[in-house]
Enzyme design. Sequence first.
Site, PDB file in Angstrom:
ATOM      1  CG  HIS A 148      39.262  39.648  42.771  1.00  0.00           C
ATOM      2  ND1 HIS A 148      39.330  38.273  42.842  1.00  0.00           N
ATOM      3  CD2 HIS A 148      40.385  40.034  42.099  1.00  0.00           C
ATOM      4  CE1 HIS A 148      40.442  37.853  42.258  1.00  0.00           C
ATOM      5  NE2 HIS A 148      41.093  38.905  41.781  1.00  0.00           N
ATOM      6  CG  ASP A 182      41.932  37.519  36.396  1.00  0.00           C
ATOM      7  OD1 ASP A 182      42.021  38.692  35.997  1.00  0.00           O
ATOM      8  OD2 ASP A 182      42.541  37.076  37.394  1.00  0.00           O
ATOM      9  CG  HIS A 202      44.458  36.605  40.529  1.00  0.00           C
ATOM     10  ND1 HIS A 202      44.781  37.564  39.601  1.00  0.00           N
ATOM     11  CD2 HIS A 202      45.600  36.285  41.176  1.00  0.00           C
ATOM     12  CE1 HIS A 202      46.085  37.823  39.683  1.00  0.00           C
ATOM     13  NE2 HIS A 202      46.605  37.059  40.622  1.00  0.00           N
ATOM     14  CG  ASP A 227      45.576  38.049  35.715  1.00  0.00           C
ATOM     15  OD1 ASP A 227      44.924  37.143  35.178  1.00  0.00           O
ATOM     16  OD2 ASP A 227      45.145  38.715  36.688  1.00  0.00           O
TER      17      ASP A 227
END
Length: 369
Positions: free
Chosen positions: A143, A180, A182, A268
Amino acid sequence: MKRLGLVYHDDYLKHDTGEMVYDFGTEQMSVGLEFENPKRVKLIKEMLEKSGLLNKMQTFHPSPATTEDILRVHTEEHINNMQRIAKEGTGKRIFGEEVYGSDVSEEIARLSAGGALKAVDIAMDSQYDVKQAYALIRPPGHHATKEKAMGFCLYNNVAIAARYAQEKYGVKRVAIVDWDVHHGNGTQDIFYDDDNVLFISVHEDGYFPLEGGDMEEVGIGDGLGYNVNVPLPSGTDDKGYIHVFEHIVVPMLKEYQPELLLVSAGQDPNALDPLSRMLVLRPGFRKMAQMMREVAEEICDGRLVAFQEGGYSLPYLPIATLGVLEGLMDVDTGFEDPHVVPIRTMHEDVKQVVAKCKEIHQAYRKMLN
Ligand code: ZN
């Protein structure tokens, strides 16, 4: 069995993100540790030891990334900010939007990026007799943009690793696959105008970060067509992810022909994760990892590095990561997953996402059939 290097350092446990506190004005309550806490990698490491897998791996210890390494990706101002915030005040530090840490967190973030670099060395340098590595590192990185920390990430480990591989080993084309749950917004930001890095992010639609991650974000300038987003509906399971890998990820990698394959391995999307609404289980992670190993063997002499990103279910993260390592190593530890749920039929909407993604990217490259 395939040989795999593991990069790890006990100092990763020193990155203390503190407790999650709810503020009721005059009253506050703690609900336990922050999601991204040291227990995550501690439990993964323990799972590797107890399952016997660690004995089959070669373990390596990293050194911190240098400022020069980090500057290939981040601005000097960002590095200065991270150092300043670490030094200022007492107690829990806030490094950015949902980025927590302590006085040593900038140093540990450098060690995390250094773990990513060590893993690249293992894959690229002929002095090592392994070509594949798993970097069990924290804090995660995907991120973090060029100029800011975000979502538990201070420095973008995978991006720093990609630039290092290009600079030190003369690698021209690097591919990054990010599973991931996200969106890998930071990695997208860093390579958005660059055709020497193909970035493919498979993530949950409309989740963190709330803005971005759409299919129409395809890159700009030289990078046009080299940024691929596959936003999937909540509830996507093993079959849905494997469908995406078969129809988008693997064909694109085969067309791009990277010389090094990097994976942002955030486990995740697992069915028990508190920070997603997906349903991937150990067999799904094993299959995705296996597909990445096989495609790396086919197109880039097996050169493959996976980096720990997210994964926040303390009971399931070790099991999901065990699946990834079994897929990379082509072994079955025989561990019986106590959380197995019945395999559903594939989420019907996944087929529509895949069809639309193909349609958009056929404008840039001839991939797919
Ligand atoms: Zn994540």
